[in-house]
Structures are given as C-alpha cells and as structure tokens.
Design an enzyme around this catalytic site. Sequence first.
Site, PDB file in Angstrom:
ATOM      1  N   ASP A  85      -9.106  -2.576  -7.097  1.00  0.00           N
ATOM      2  CA  ASP A  85      -7.754  -2.318  -6.607  1.00  0.00           C
ATOM      3  C   ASP A  85      -7.804  -1.618  -5.242  1.00  0.00           C
ATOM      4  O   ASP A  85      -7.117  -2.010  -4.299  1.00  0.00           O
ATOM      5  CB  ASP A  85      -6.993  -1.438  -7.618  1.00  0.00           C
ATOM      6  CG  ASP A  85      -5.640  -1.003  -7.096  1.00  0.00           C
ATOM      7  OD1 ASP A  85      -4.723  -1.831  -7.073  1.00  0.00           O
ATOM      8  OD2 ASP A  85      -5.506   0.166  -6.680  1.00  0.00           O
TER       9      ASP A  85
ATOM     10  N   LYS B 120      -6.545  -2.894  -1.466  1.00  0.00           N
ATOM     11  CA  LYS B 120      -5.636  -2.103  -0.619  1.00  0.00           C
ATOM     12  C   LYS B 120      -6.230  -1.836   0.758  1.00  0.00           C
ATOM     13  O   LYS B 120      -5.554  -1.962   1.775  1.00  0.00           O
ATOM     14  CB  LYS B 120      -5.290  -0.783  -1.314  1.00  0.00           C
ATOM     15  CG  LYS B 120      -4.270  -0.972  -2.432  1.00  0.00           C
ATOM     16  CD  LYS B 120      -4.059   0.307  -3.220  1.00  0.00           C
ATOM     17  CE  LYS B 120      -3.005   0.094  -4.298  1.00  0.00           C
ATOM     18  NZ  LYS B 120      -3.057   1.129  -5.332  1.00  0.00           N
TER      19      LYS B 120
ATOM     20  N   VAL C 257       0.858  -1.190   0.000  1.00  0.00           N
ATOM     21  CA  VAL C 257       0.000   0.000   0.000  1.00  0.00           C
ATOM     22  C   VAL C 257       0.894   1.240   0.000  1.00  0.00           C
ATOM     23  O   VAL C 257       1.743   1.398   0.882  1.00  0.00           O
ATOM     24  CB  VAL C 257      -0.936   0.025   1.224  1.00  0.00           C
ATOM     25  CG1 VAL C 257      -1.793   1.285   1.219  1.00  0.00           C
ATOM     26  CG2 VAL C 257      -1.822  -1.219   1.256  1.00  0.00           C
TER      27      VAL C 257
END
Lengths: 344, 344
Positions: free
Chosen positions: B223, B227, B155
């Site tokens: 996505d 994360k 991240v």
Amino acid sequence: MNELKLALLGFGNAGRAFAEMLLEKQEEIRAVYGRDVLVTAISTASRGTIVNSEGIDLEKALRDIETKGIFGDDTPGLCSLSSLEVVEKADCHVVIEMTPLNIFTGQPAISHIKKAFSLNRHVITANKGPIAWAFDELEKEAKERGLCFYYETTVMDGTPVFNLVEHTLKFCKVTEISGILNSTTNYILEELAKGKPYDEILKAGKELGFIEADPAMDIEGYDAAAKVTALLNVLMKAGITPEQVDRKGIEGITAEDIKNAAERGKVIKLLCRGQLTDNGVKASVKPVEVDREDMLAAVDSTTSVVSITTDLMGKLSVIEHAPEIQQTAYGIFGDMIRVLDAEK
Amino acid sequence: MNELKLALLGFGNAGRAFAEMLLEKQEEIRAVYGRDVLVTAISTASRGTIVNSEGIDLEKALRDIETKGIFGDDTPGLCSLSSLEVVEKADCHVVIEMTPLNIFTGQPAISHIKKAFSLNRHVITANKGPIAWAFDELEKEAKERGLCFYYETTVMDGTPVFNLVEHTLKFCKVTEISGILNSTTNYILEELAKGKPYDEILKAGKELGFIEADPAMDIEGYDAAAKVTALLNVLMKAGITPEQVDRKGIEGITAEDIKNAAERGKVIKLLCRGQLTDNGVKASVKPVEVDREDMLAAVDSTTSVVSITTDLMGKLSVIEHAPEIQQTAYGIFGDMIRVLDAEK
C-alpha cells in the site's frame, strides 16, 4: 513584449534574495507567461533609491550593495525620493512592500499600500503590519478596484498558509488556528533548557543573527501576536488588531520552569492560538506546556508550524523546516506569479 | 439551470460520505457557481446500480443502504449494468472512480478511466491504482482532450498534496519526497512497542476496524509503495510503477527490535521516500529508525505526514491528524469543486 513592472519598497536581505530569484527565473517566466518582469524602482532608507522605467540593472544593483553597501553614483535613475514618492512616481504595475515593520501601528507600510491602490497598482506585501492592523480596509479597497493584494510572506515566509486555505481547501470553514510562529523565543527556550543563563543566550543569539538587537518584540510576544492577528484576520475574518490578542511572552519563564516541565515529560513553547467562539474570534499568545511526544515539541529553532482546523477537513498542520532567506524571497516571488496568473 | 452531472463508481464509506457532503453543500455550490450538482449514476458490486439522468434521490439511496444494505426495488433507474457499462451509458460530465483497488494492476479502475476519457468525460479518482500504474498515459489522454483529471484523495485523503504543489508552490521543482503514509503499520508498530504480541494486535486491530481482513498489503508495504509511486509519478514525473519501489515491509520487525531502538532514543516507522538522482527517481519503502525528538516520531496511529523538498522552498511537511471518512469525502468534493472552477 508586454512587461510586468515592479517597484520594490525596501532592498534588505529579502528584497535582494527576491531580485536574485527573479534573475534566475526570468527566462522560465518568459516561456510560461510570454512576459518580461522588470524592476522599475527600488527605494531604501540608507542605500539610495532608483527609479528607472526602462528597468533597473538588478545584477549591478546587487553587486553595488554587496561591494559598496550603497547603489553606485553611476546608476541610471538614482534619486532621493521617499518610499511614498516612489509609489507615486514609479512606472509600475505592482508595488512590493518590504519596508521595516512598525509592529505597533503597521505604518508607514499601510500608507504605501493605500497610495498604491489609489493609483490602481497591485500590491504584494512581505510586511505583516498592514495585515495585522488594517487588513479589512485594504482588502476591501483592492476588491473594489479589482486589484491583486497578496501577502503570503507575512506568516512563515513562502510556506503556503493563506494560499493553502484559498486554493486547496475551498468551501472549508476555518474554526481554529494554532502555531509556533516565532523562532527567537523557540531558540531562547531551547537554550534555557540546556541550562544556559539568559544573558549569555541573548549575547550568543545576537552574534549568530538569531536574535534582534532589541529582542523585546519577540520575547514579549508582540511579533507572534501580529502574526496570529494576520492569520485570523485573513482566514477567519476576525477583524481584530494585535491589541486584542491575549498576549503573554516568555520573559517570565525560568530555567527552573523548563526543568520542572521536563520532569513531567513536557516542553514549553510560545503558542499562538485563535478560536471561533460565540463571541467572535478569541486570540492568544502564551507559553504553554506541550507533551514531549507532541508534534509541537519537535518544532524547534527556526522551524515553525501552523495547524488549521476546518469543518470539512479536520486538523492539518504545515511545517516549515529551518528556512533560509530564500524561502522569504519565494513568498514574494510566488505572489508575483499569482499577479501574472490574474492578468492572464 | 446548467447542471453538473456525476456518475459514482462505487458507493462504499467514502462514496456515501461524499454524497452526504454534496447534500449538505448543494445550496452553497448553487450560490457560488449557479449550478446544480446531480448524481445521475451509482454503480456498486453488491448493493445494486442506479442510472437516472433526472438525478438520483441521494437521501433515499443513503437511507436504503443504511436500512436494507441495498438500493430499494422502488428506486427509479435501478439496473444491473457493470461499472464499465455505467460509464458508457450514464448521462454525466464527470466520472468519479471509487471502485475497490487492485494494488497489483490498478484495474479495473484504469479501464473505467480510459472509457470515461474516450467519451470526453472528466475524471476524479479516489483510487490510487491508476495513478501508481498508469499515470503518464492517463494524464496525456486527459490533456489532449482538454479534460479534468483529479486525484487528490489517492494520498492522504483530502489533505492538499498534489494541489499543494500545483497551486501554491508554482515554479518550485520537487527534489525529494518522504512520508509516513500507511496507518495500519503505524498502529501495529505502536502496539508492538507496548509489548503486545503480533497475533493479538492483528485480532484487536481487525475488531477496531484499523486492520483489513487480509493485512498483508499494508504489512508488506504494498500500500505504501503504491502511494509513494503515485506521489512520485505526479510530483516528480518519475514514470515508475510500484514494482520499481525498493520495498521492505514491517513483517520482520519484532518487539525486541523496537525495544532496542527505544533504548537508543529511536522509534521505528515505515518510511516512504523518493529522491531525484542522476539515474532518475529512486523510490523506497522501508522500516527506519527515527529520533524520538523527530517530527516523524510524533506521527502515530492514523495520522500521516508527507514532506516535500523543492529547490525554491526547501523542506515543507503537511500532517493530517487522525482523519475520519469525511476527510476522504472532502478529497473527492474538493476535486469536484475544481471541475466547477475549470468549467467557469
């Protein structure tokens, strides 16, 4: 049980909030480290001083200050030692320096810290004076003696700044630092932007507790200069004092300036900066115009920001949003945890 | 000389930037840790695979990829093993997982990591799949075997997020996390705000390298969901998978929506959030309107932000400004330095 004994120099808002956090987290610390944390000394200028190697009853001390404003006559170990004498006489492993700041000398905090090191005691300071005025000397002394010397609280309370670079940006070389580090000037500039006259802002700010009785240290940029000096001394080995900061406060900024800037889509902020140049580290504190869309424009009131640029990680910023006194207490608490880690 | 041997699974942009950083910092690592770092294996899907326990010539490998697109025939140890076979056969202490992400399963990265642990190898992953889909299981396995398992890069590249909480916010309990973590959607929303049509934005974004060939994973919020899941699994022990994230992408946002929001002084951003509730951790990814004066409005294009709220330190935000591939490489590099620290 192996104890960690602390001497607190100063017991103002931050010291008391730290004592409360310690009471709250005592059990958890015992579970993790197998150690009790005892406060064996508290020195204050006007509320009394306690030295008690058995451990001070913090709940009573907090209650006394809240109800009477001073430590009660019935407090075991009540005495009239000075802070320096407390450092000498207290039975402690760690001295926590929280005495009032003298922004032009860093004293008497520097003397307290030197004395603590000479007696092989770890030091945690919430006082930025020593980091701005005598960092290299103190750091060297601590290193030679294998002692902890921690100071996270001196800039942006407990927000990781020094620890961020030391523990999470290893092998990164800091090349530039900037930030908005003084909330009083932030507040004044915002109120000026609303069209309020300077005198009224100062009066209201004092009543709300945002502005000190003598706001010159903030308004003229001395506080910000001490903070940027501390940052640069630690993170860029600048080896400077606040006198070497190119400093300009907000005393010359008028409501007209702010209005003109706004018309150009700009906001005025008191910005601290330090940059690596061919001639060493150059530091400044100056009112600058930033774009209204810039992250810096969003840093208002008591919120603060520091941006750190390094060779390997580019530019990162850390923002502390509207902190309360607890965030200051956590800075000291976190440093104390690091002492426990170092002694493991 | 005691060596630290690495196996790299994947050698794309991030892997190559990591190899360059390693070459650049090799001397410094030797000076600090007294150890040489050797890469003893590199596996790729289409550029060849090398296994060489003497240490791969990284300069040659980088040059070969740059000039020929594949490892040269003259490379010692060139072979056709799969990534999983490389994990088994390579002479290494650390497996660095950088294979392409399957966002719906976390595989084959999870299998690579399990195999590495079964052979008592440390693991660094830049692949968020395993952290989003199998964190608890992998973390438990690493702990039981006393192995390092690091994943800072998953991240915000090398920006300290996981390390921030672990190393600089000790004893703080995370109660809320929010952030703007997907730059593709950031870019699309900004271009829509400029009045450009959706098709043109996608076309131009692909040409500029901002947008993937198949942008659905970004646009529909997959996505971002992976994360935020990774963040919540690590920092709040959420024990969730991306399927449990209340997910809404930006596919329904029109230029009209953005214009209407702007008229109310708002900006639309794809916001990730996780909160501690009475029923566990609740996670969401949704387009939200933020005030134009809010810090979030200033986080544009490839810049990203994560805000972390804890019991002791309130709300802090960390911003990564316009990162390049080097920041990804540093995430892996910093994790490797932590392995060296752990083995000291």
